[in-house]
Design a protein around this motif. Structure first.
Motif, PDB file in Angstrom:
ATOM      1  N   ALA A 286      -3.531  -1.365   6.992  1.00 44.33           N
ATOM      2  CA  ALA A 286      -4.795  -1.228   6.261  1.00 44.33           C
ATOM      3  C   ALA A 286      -5.615  -2.507   6.286  1.00 44.33           C
ATOM      4  O   ALA A 286      -6.843  -2.470   6.338  1.00 44.33           O
ATOM      5  N   GLU A 349      -8.710   3.127  -1.701  1.00 43.13           N
ATOM      6  CA  GLU A 349      -9.104   4.027  -0.612  1.00 43.13           C
ATOM      7  C   GLU A 349      -8.618   3.560   0.759  1.00 43.13           C
ATOM      8  O   GLU A 349      -8.131   4.362   1.554  1.00 43.13           O
ATOM      9  N   ARG A 350      -8.740   2.249   1.048  1.00 46.24           N
ATOM     10  CA  ARG A 350      -8.361   1.774   2.384  1.00 46.24           C
ATOM     11  C   ARG A 350      -6.886   2.040   2.693  1.00 46.24           C
ATOM     12  O   ARG A 350      -6.570   2.628   3.733  1.00 46.24           O
ATOM     13  N   GLN A 353      -6.341   5.812   3.235  1.00 40.64           N
ATOM     14  CA  GLN A 353      -6.788   6.329   4.532  1.00 40.64           C
ATOM     15  C   GLN A 353      -5.722   6.101   5.603  1.00 40.64           C
ATOM     16  O   GLN A 353      -5.449   6.986   6.421  1.00 40.64           O
ATOM     17  N   ALA A 356      -2.822   8.482   4.964  1.00 35.28           N
ATOM     18  CA  ALA A 356      -3.129   9.834   5.418  1.00 35.28           C
ATOM     19  C   ALA A 356      -3.043   9.945   6.939  1.00 35.28           C
ATOM     20  O   ALA A 356      -2.594  10.969   7.477  1.00 35.28           O
ATOM     21  N   GLU A 357      -3.454   8.915   7.640  1.00 36.77           N
ATOM     22  CA  GLU A 357      -3.409   8.945   9.113  1.00 36.77           C
ATOM     23  C   GLU A 357      -1.968   8.872   9.624  1.00 36.77           C
ATOM     24  O   GLU A 357      -1.583   9.614  10.527  1.00 36.77           O
ATOM     25  N   VAL A 370      -5.929   8.277  -5.772  1.00 35.85           N
ATOM     26  CA  VAL A 370      -6.724   7.313  -5.015  1.00 35.85           C
ATOM     27  C   VAL A 370      -7.797   6.719  -5.922  1.00 35.85           C
ATOM     28  O   VAL A 370      -8.510   7.439  -6.622  1.00 35.85           O
TER      29      VAL A 370
END
Length: 381
Positions: A286, A349-350, A353, A356-357, A370
């Motif tokens: 991240a 959030e970062r 993300q 999630a990826e 989040v």
């Protein structure tokens, strides 16, 4: 960004699991990070209430412990405000492996300091006087008033210890009356500890029915015994089933119907902690800016009584015993001593993300909260 090596502001201490903050800016970043995190936890509890996972009363109770935890961190931030700048300034020791929180010893020392706070305050000038002397030194001597700044930080620390609503190493049981049903009083009994084994704050919630003659909190025979029993059993290594059954056996007219344990942590951050597995990859990938490089795990263990049975107690009497439901899936209930265990992670959030990826297997069943723009909490499965 701080790291655990020489020159970074984080110094190895006693064991590989513990580290010492010895740089002013690093210490401030550490406390700023926790100030942000604890500020989000109340909103997570409110989200759980909105979903029906907690009642309004339970949210208020948990919210008080969360606020107390934030107040404790603010008090400690005053104590360590001048770390690395003033001679004799103390250094915070924290658990950098699978915790991220200060070691339990920090809270124990804080309790000892609180007992002597008035003595210390009587020997330190007032805040207004210290600030006035600082201005006079800066203007008159053209020097930085380091000693006065340290005295002010300690003054603010001891003043904070004198205020109510701090999270201590032991937060003894309290009972919140909920109502009466079937001739029995219903209470939400709650308490909290700073667990010495894992260096994490842990909150306990017990739904209790009282069939005694006197209301439990007013009973000077049963209530002190019940409080002492619960505190003695508040160990992370004990299963909820062991705690609940022991309490049920020792108090014939107190009937635990539900017991929950909330682990607030660990906190992970590339700048301060050593982590392994998926969370390490998530945070390193991240590359989040300062203030967003963290993730906090929140684990909720839950044990429910599915029914009660009458069992013999001696030759001529019987007592009520609770039969607790264990998680039926893959035998996990017998292993964990719970009806259910929910793991959640709170993160900006970062890092989310990236999580999630990558979608690592260990996090697929973990609930995600989040932290969005303006501190808004976004709940996602």
């Amino acid at each position: 960004m701080a790291s655990v090596n020489k020159g970074s502001g984080v110094k190895g201490q006693l064991t590989n699991d513990h580290a010492e903050l010895y740089d002013t800016l690093v210490a401030r970043r550490y406390f700023d990070k926790f100030d942000r995190i604890t500020g989000h936890l109340g909103r997570v509890a409110a989200e759980m209430e909105a979903e029906g996972a907690m009642t309004r009363t339970e949210t208020r109770v948990v919210g008080r412990y969360l606020a107390a935890l934030g107040a404790t961190f603010r008090a400690l931030s005053h104590k360590y405000l001048m770390t690395g700048r003033a001679d004799g300034a103390p250094r915070l020791t924290f658990d950098r492996h699978e915790s991220g929180f200060p070691v339990t010893q920090e809270l124990m020392v804080m309790a000892l300091d609180a007992a002597q706070a008035n003595k210390h305050l009587s020997g330190i000038a007032s805040v207004a006087e210290l600030k006035d002397r600082m201005v006079r030194q800066i203007v008159g001597d053209l020097t930085i008033p380091t000693a006065l700044q340290f005295a002010l930080s300690q003054r603010l620390y001891y003043e904070a210890l004198g205020m109510a609503g701090l999270f201590w190493a032991r937060n003894d049981p309290d009972a919140q009356w909920i109502g009466d049903t079937g001739g029995r009083r219903q209470y939400l009994v709650h308490w909290a500890v700073y667990d010495t084994q894992v260096n994490l704050p842990v909150v306990y919630l017990m739904d209790l029915e009282d069939s005694g003659k006197k209301p439990l909190p007013n009973d000077d025979r049963r209530w002190p015994q019940a409080q002492a029993h619960l505190m003695a059993q508040s160990l992370d290594g004990l299963k909820l089933l062991t705690i609940a059954q022991g309490f049920d056996k020792d108090f014939a007219d107190l009937h635990p119907k539900r017991l929950r344990r909330i682990h607030l942590g660990p906190m992970y951050s590339n700048g301060f902690t050593l982590q392994s597995g998926p969370i390490s990859q998530v945070l390193s990938t991240a590359m989040a800016p300062e203030g967003q490089d963290w993730a906090l795990v929140w684990t909720l263990e839950d044990l429910l009584a599915e029914r009660a049975e009458q069992v013999k107690d001696g030759w001529f009497s019987t007592v009520e015993r609770q039969i607790f439901a264990l998680d039926p899936f893959a035998g996990k209930g017998a292993e964990t001593g719970t009806t259910r265990m929910d793991r959640m992670v709170i993160l900006p959030e970062r890092p989310f993300q990236v999580l999630a990826e990558l979608n690592p297997p260990g996090f697929r069943d973990v609930r995600k909260f989040v932290v969005g723009t303006g501190g808004r909490i976004i709940s996602t499965k």
